[in-house]
Motif scaffolding. Structure first.
Motif, PDB file in Angstrom:
ATOM      1  N   ASN A 292      -0.851   4.590 -82.872  1.00 43.20           N
ATOM      2  CA  ASN A 292      -1.540   4.236 -84.112  1.00 43.20           C
ATOM      3  C   ASN A 292      -2.562   3.129 -83.855  1.00 43.20           C
ATOM      4  OD1 ASN A 292       0.790   5.712 -85.001  1.00 43.20           O
ATOM      5  ND2 ASN A 292       0.446   4.910 -87.054  1.00 43.20           N
ATOM      6  N   THR A 293      -3.669   3.157 -84.593  1.00 43.79           N
ATOM      7  CA  THR A 293      -4.657   2.093 -84.466  1.00 43.79           C
ATOM      8  C   THR A 293      -4.120   0.808 -85.093  1.00 43.79           C
ATOM      9  OG1 THR A 293      -5.729   2.781 -86.528  1.00 43.79           O
ATOM     10  CG2 THR A 293      -6.608   3.681 -84.468  1.00 43.79           C
ATOM     11  N   THR A 294      -4.691  -0.303 -84.682  1.00 46.57           N
ATOM     12  CA  THR A 294      -4.229  -1.617 -85.126  1.00 46.57           C
ATOM     13  C   THR A 294      -5.044  -2.087 -86.322  1.00 46.57           C
ATOM     14  OG1 THR A 294      -3.720  -2.114 -82.816  1.00 46.57           O
ATOM     15  CG2 THR A 294      -3.722  -3.964 -84.353  1.00 46.57           C
ATOM     16  N   GLN A 295      -4.383  -2.669 -87.307  1.00 48.95           N
ATOM     17  CA  GLN A 295      -5.047  -3.112 -88.535  1.00 48.95           C
ATOM     18  C   GLN A 295      -6.211  -4.052 -88.252  1.00 48.95           C
ATOM     19  OE1 GLN A 295      -2.243  -4.826 -91.309  1.00 48.95           O
ATOM     20  NE2 GLN A 295      -0.911  -3.033 -91.259  1.00 48.95           N
ATOM     21  N   SER A 296      -5.997  -5.013 -87.358  1.00 48.50           N
ATOM     22  CA  SER A 296      -6.995  -6.061 -87.147  1.00 48.50           C
ATOM     23  C   SER A 296      -8.217  -5.604 -86.365  1.00 48.50           C
ATOM     24  CB  SER A 296      -6.354  -7.255 -86.429  1.00 48.50           C
ATOM     25  OG  SER A 296      -5.834  -6.852 -85.167  1.00 48.50           O
ATOM     26  N   THR A 297      -8.074  -4.537 -85.578  1.00 51.62           N
ATOM     27  CA  THR A 297      -9.179  -4.105 -84.721  1.00 51.62           C
ATOM     28  C   THR A 297      -9.705  -2.717 -85.037  1.00 51.62           C
ATOM     29  OG1 THR A 297      -7.711  -3.119 -83.052  1.00 51.62           O
ATOM     30  CG2 THR A 297      -8.218  -5.489 -82.844  1.00 51.62           C
ATOM     31  N   VAL A 389       1.402   7.052 -92.151  1.00 56.27           N
ATOM     32  CA  VAL A 389       1.580   5.599 -92.201  1.00 56.27           C
ATOM     33  C   VAL A 389       0.266   4.896 -91.895  1.00 56.27           C
ATOM     34  CG1 VAL A 389       2.725   3.623 -91.125  1.00 56.27           C
ATOM     35  CG2 VAL A 389       4.035   5.692 -91.646  1.00 56.27           C
ATOM     36  N   GLY A 390      -0.464   5.414 -90.924  1.00 59.81           N
ATOM     37  CA  GLY A 390      -1.780   4.846 -90.626  1.00 59.81           C
ATOM     38  C   GLY A 390      -1.719   3.750 -89.585  1.00 59.81           C
ATOM     39  N   THR A 391      -2.359   2.626 -89.873  1.00 63.48           N
ATOM     40  CA  THR A 391      -2.483   1.572 -88.878  1.00 63.48           C
ATOM     41  C   THR A 391      -1.186   0.811 -88.659  1.00 63.48           C
ATOM     42  OG1 THR A 391      -3.223   0.014 -90.569  1.00 63.48           O
ATOM     43  CG2 THR A 391      -4.923   1.216 -89.358  1.00 63.48           C
ATOM     44  N   ARG A 392      -1.062   0.272 -87.471  1.00 62.64           N
ATOM     45  CA  ARG A 392       0.053  -0.604 -87.117  1.00 62.64           C
ATOM     46  C   ARG A 392      -0.375  -2.046 -87.368  1.00 62.64           C
ATOM     47  NH1 ARG A 392       0.879  -0.130 -80.713  1.00 62.64           N
ATOM     48  NH2 ARG A 392       1.188  -2.385 -80.701  1.00 62.64           N
ATOM     49  N   LYS A 393       0.577  -2.905 -87.635  1.00 61.20           N
ATOM     50  CA  LYS A 393       0.235  -4.294 -87.946  1.00 61.20           C
ATOM     51  C   LYS A 393      -0.001  -5.126 -86.695  1.00 61.20           C
ATOM     52  CE  LYS A 393       1.779  -8.385 -90.461  1.00 61.20           C
ATOM     53  NZ  LYS A 393       2.805  -8.983 -91.353  1.00 61.20           N
ATOM     54  N   LYS A 394       0.768  -4.877 -85.633  1.00 61.71           N
ATOM     55  CA  LYS A 394       0.787  -5.790 -84.503  1.00 61.71           C
ATOM     56  C   LYS A 394       0.101  -5.201 -83.273  1.00 61.71           C
ATOM     57  CE  LYS A 394       4.965  -8.031 -86.193  1.00 61.71           C
ATOM     58  NZ  LYS A 394       6.353  -8.471 -85.931  1.00 61.71           N
ATOM     59  N   THR A 395      -0.367  -6.121 -82.422  1.00 60.74           N
ATOM     60  CA  THR A 395      -0.979  -5.708 -81.164  1.00 60.74           C
ATOM     61  C   THR A 395       0.118  -5.534 -80.116  1.00 60.74           C
ATOM     62  OG1 THR A 395      -1.349  -8.034 -80.599  1.00 60.74           O
ATOM     63  CG2 THR A 395      -3.137  -6.878 -81.707  1.00 60.74           C
ATOM     64  N   ALA A 396      -0.271  -5.367 -78.859  1.00 60.69           N
ATOM     65  CA  ALA A 396       0.721  -5.151 -77.801  1.00 60.69           C
ATOM     66  C   ALA A 396       0.597  -6.256 -76.732  1.00 60.69           C
ATOM     67  CB  ALA A 396       0.522  -3.782 -77.162  1.00 60.69           C
ATOM     68  N   PRO A 397       1.733  -6.821 -76.343  1.00 61.43           N
ATOM     69  CA  PRO A 397       3.070  -6.631 -76.907  1.00 61.43           C
ATOM     70  C   PRO A 397       3.176  -7.280 -78.294  1.00 61.43           C
ATOM     71  CG  PRO A 397       3.184  -7.516 -74.667  1.00 61.43           C
ATOM     72  CD  PRO A 397       1.766  -7.677 -75.138  1.00 61.43           C
ATOM     73  N   ALA A 398       4.033  -6.725 -79.105  1.00 59.58           N
ATOM     74  CA  ALA A 398       4.129  -7.182 -80.491  1.00 59.58           C
ATOM     75  C   ALA A 398       4.904  -8.481 -80.639  1.00 59.58           C
ATOM     76  CB  ALA A 398       4.780  -6.090 -81.343  1.00 59.58           C
ATOM     77  N   PHE A 399       5.821  -8.757 -79.729  1.00 57.94           N
ATOM     78  CA  PHE A 399       6.731  -9.886 -79.912  1.00 57.94           C
ATOM     79  C   PHE A 399       6.652 -10.927 -78.794  1.00 57.94           C
ATOM     80  CE2 PHE A 399       8.336  -6.237 -82.204  1.00 57.94           C
ATOM     81  CZ  PHE A 399       8.512  -6.765 -83.474  1.00 57.94           C
ATOM     82  N   ASP A 400       6.610 -10.509 -77.549  1.00 54.88           N
ATOM     83  CA  ASP A 400       6.410 -11.451 -76.446  1.00 54.88           C
ATOM     84  C   ASP A 400       4.962 -11.323 -75.995  1.00 54.88           C
ATOM     85  OD1 ASP A 400       6.555 -13.223 -74.380  1.00 54.88           O
ATOM     86  OD2 ASP A 400       8.093 -12.148 -73.239  1.00 54.88           O
ATOM     87  N   ALA A 401       4.073 -11.968 -76.743  1.00 54.39           N
ATOM     88  CA  ALA A 401       2.638 -11.813 -76.517  1.00 54.39           C
ATOM     89  C   ALA A 401       2.209 -12.440 -75.192  1.00 54.39           C
ATOM     90  CB  ALA A 401       1.869 -12.458 -77.668  1.00 54.39           C
ATOM     91  N   PHE A 402       1.270 -11.797 -74.530  1.00 57.87           N
ATOM     92  CA  PHE A 402       0.765 -12.311 -73.256  1.00 57.87           C
ATOM     93  C   PHE A 402       0.157 -13.710 -73.405  1.00 57.87           C
ATOM     94  CE2 PHE A 402      -0.117  -7.669 -71.819  1.00 57.87           C
ATOM     95  CZ  PHE A 402       1.232  -7.500 -71.539  1.00 57.87           C
ATOM     96  N   ASP A 403      -0.398 -13.986 -74.601  1.00 58.59           N
ATOM     97  CA  ASP A 403      -1.012 -15.303 -74.832  1.00 58.59           C
ATOM     98  C   ASP A 403      -0.088 -16.271 -75.561  1.00 58.59           C
ATOM     99  OD1 ASP A 403      -0.965 -14.230 -77.359  1.00 58.59           O
ATOM    100  OD2 ASP A 403      -3.111 -14.439 -77.742  1.00 58.59           O
ATOM    101  N   LEU A 404       1.203 -15.902 -75.658  1.00 56.42           N
ATOM    102  CA  LEU A 404       2.228 -16.761 -76.293  1.00 56.42           C
ATOM    103  C   LEU A 404       1.929 -17.069 -77.755  1.00 56.42           C
ATOM    104  CD1 LEU A 404       2.859 -19.320 -73.386  1.00 56.42           C
ATOM    105  CD2 LEU A 404       4.403 -17.504 -74.130  1.00 56.42           C
TER     106      LEU A 404
END
Length: 532
Positions: A292-297, A389-404
């Protein structure tokens, strides 16, 4: 909300947490300072509106914030309030042996406080309480990584009052309501040290339960019939509270804050859209929403990352060897879509469409042609459901983000370090300059302390709750549908009573069947609800 009147005033950081209400007697002092004062209440009469829009005049006894531990780190958050119904629409209510609903408003693992609460429903995130004593709210608490009432277009109308309505609804049912505050991940002291990160929130909720049980015979209600409820991170903590009752893993943490010497096991868990099993949540999220595409992008996430995480999920799911409800068989990454469709999604759509008038149903089906309506049942494919459902809310990774940057990274912060990686994959792909090949040595223990699955599968806890109410919106992309389904399957595999369903077209934080939950509590506790 917090419970009760205290025998004195606990002050932390210049903030005092309430003693007794004016004009009432104070509690006698005890060696641990944790005695509940049965007479330390204020009597309040207010109007509460139920989920059908009917007003009810309710008189209840309200105990202002009382600290529930003898050595609080911050009493502003480690305190709770109690509300006990006296009359509803002029009819006397005897709540002396009623179930006790422990209602938290934790979202995003952020702190919550009842220090300034003046009535039921007064618990709030970040210590900024709403006005207590009003009607049922339709909006859940808001904060970063918190519930958002995001249903898709054409969604069914919410008829349950929302997550924030739980305390008032429980009071209207004639139940005792305890609203605990708890420390959370954004709290820092004057030296910049974080003092509310994992496992502070679950330790505080356990201490609140211990306080209630410690005051058997003093606090109104049946201390053996405590029902914990929460949404999002609060739902995860409610599930964890139910799974980890009396686990010795928490003993030292509870001792440090002066928790009462009592059981912290609860009778039942109510968990709405629980965001839990965090060390496996990234993989589950990509399995669910990876295309799914991401809401923010408006774009799909890096598919290499998504594929890596989906592979991790497949390995994890295979290792669980969980069987689905209703004799489905072993759940794997290959058949989980079929399981979700059969067990949850199609039945959810069927329930929603059945509840519409013929004209409304025709209109909805005309606008959503991916649904086949035959013999009064809805069917559709997994691919069409994801498109719906359409777009997803979170980017990847959704919880342990590479940029913290994720709230969960902050949840595992320590000392003056705001955020840390808690998975090997997140650490390996860090873009903030963090070095090392292994997550910090304390992370594995903290993950066990924060994950109900550990207490259900890895080290089965005999003191867990045996009653589970779990709910999720079908359009909730704050988490993966797999997370709550695995939780339900794990509890079911142990022979526990599990009531797990999805709300059609509802987003994160939805709670549209509160009357059904109240009836469920009445059924499992044997205490008849005051609502007819």
């Amino acid at each position: 909300m917090g419970i009760g009147a205290t025998a004195g005033i606990a002050a932390i950081g210049g903030i005092a947490v309430g003693a007794q209400a004016a004009g009432t007697s104070s509690a006698s002092s005890s060696s641990d300072g944790l005695l509940f004062d049965p007479d330390g209440y204020t009597e309040i009469t207010t109007t509460l509106t139920d989920t059908d829009g009917t007003d009810h005049e309710v008189t209840y006894h309200f105990w202002k914030a009382i600290t529930y531990v003898s050595k609080p780190v911050d009493a502003t958050y480690q305190s709770l309030i109690v509300s006990v119904p006296v009359t509803i629409d002029g009819k006397a209510v005897d709540a002396s042996d009623a179930p006790i609903v422990l209602s938290n408003v934790i979202a995003g693992y952020v702190e919550s406080s009842v220090a300034e609460a003046t009535g039921i429903g007064g618990a709030a995130m970040g210590g900024t309480p709403p006005t207590g004593g009003g009607g049922l709210s339709s909006a859940p608490p808001s904060a970063s990584a918190s519930p958002t009432p995001s249903a898709s277009a054409g969604a069914p109308a919410g008829g349950g009052g929302g997550a924030a309505a739980m305390p008032q609804m429980a009071l209207l049912a004639g139940y005792v309501v305890v609203e605990p505050g708890a420390r959370g991940r954004t709290l820092t002291d004057s030296s910049g040290e974080y003092y509310g990160t994992a496992p502070a929130a679950i330790v505080d909720l356990k201490a609140a339960v211990r306080y209630i049980r410690h005051n058997r015979g003093r606090i109104p209600g049946d201390v053996d019939r405590i029902v914990s409820v929460g949404v999002s991170a609060g739902g995860a903590l409610s599930a964890l509270l139910g799974a980890s009752g009396d686990s010795q893993l928490y003993d030292e943490y509870l001792k440090e804050i002066g928790a009462a010497h009592a059981s912290d096991a609860i009778f039942a868990t109510g968990a709405w859209c629980p965001i839990t099993d965090l060390e496996h949540a990234d993989g589950a999220y990509e399995w669910n929403w990876g295309t799914n595409t991401t809401q923010s992008t408006g774009k799909t996430v890096d598919q290499t990352v998504s594929k890596d995480l989906r592979t991790q999920f497949a390995e994890y799911q295979a290792a669980l060897k969980l069987r689905g409800l209703n004799h489905f068989g072993t759940l794997t990454a290959r058949n989980y879509d079929e399981y979700l469709l059969k067990q949850y999604l199609q039945p959810s759509a069927t329930t929603y469409l059945t509840g519409l008038s013929d004209t409304e149903r025709e209109t909805y089906l005309a606008a959503h042609t991916f649904i086949t309506w035959k013999n009064s049942k809805a069917s559709f494919t997994w691919e069409d459901f994801l498109t719906h459902v359409g777009t997803r809310k979170k980017t990847a990774p959704a919880f342990d983000a590479f940029d913290l940057s994720a709230g969960e990274n902050n949840e595992f912060g320590t000392g003056t370090t705001k955020a840390r990686h808690f998975t090997a994959y997140g650490l390996k792909n860090d873009i903030t300059g963090v070095t090392g090949t292994r997550v910090d040595s304390d992370i594995p223990e903290k993950l066990r302390l924060m994950n109900p699955m550990y207490h259900l599968l890895e080290k089965t806890n005999p003191k867990r709750t045996r009653h589970w109410w779990i709910r999720l919106g079908t359009s909730d992309t704050d988490t993966s549908h797999v997370i709550s389904a695995n939780l339900a399957a794990a509890a079911n595999s142990l022979g526990d009573q599990v009531d797990h369903r999805y709300y059609w077209d509802q987003g994160h934080g939805a709670n549209i069947d509160l009357p059904d939950f109240v009836a469920w509590v009445a059924g499992i506790t044997g205490h008849k609800s005051a609502l007819k």
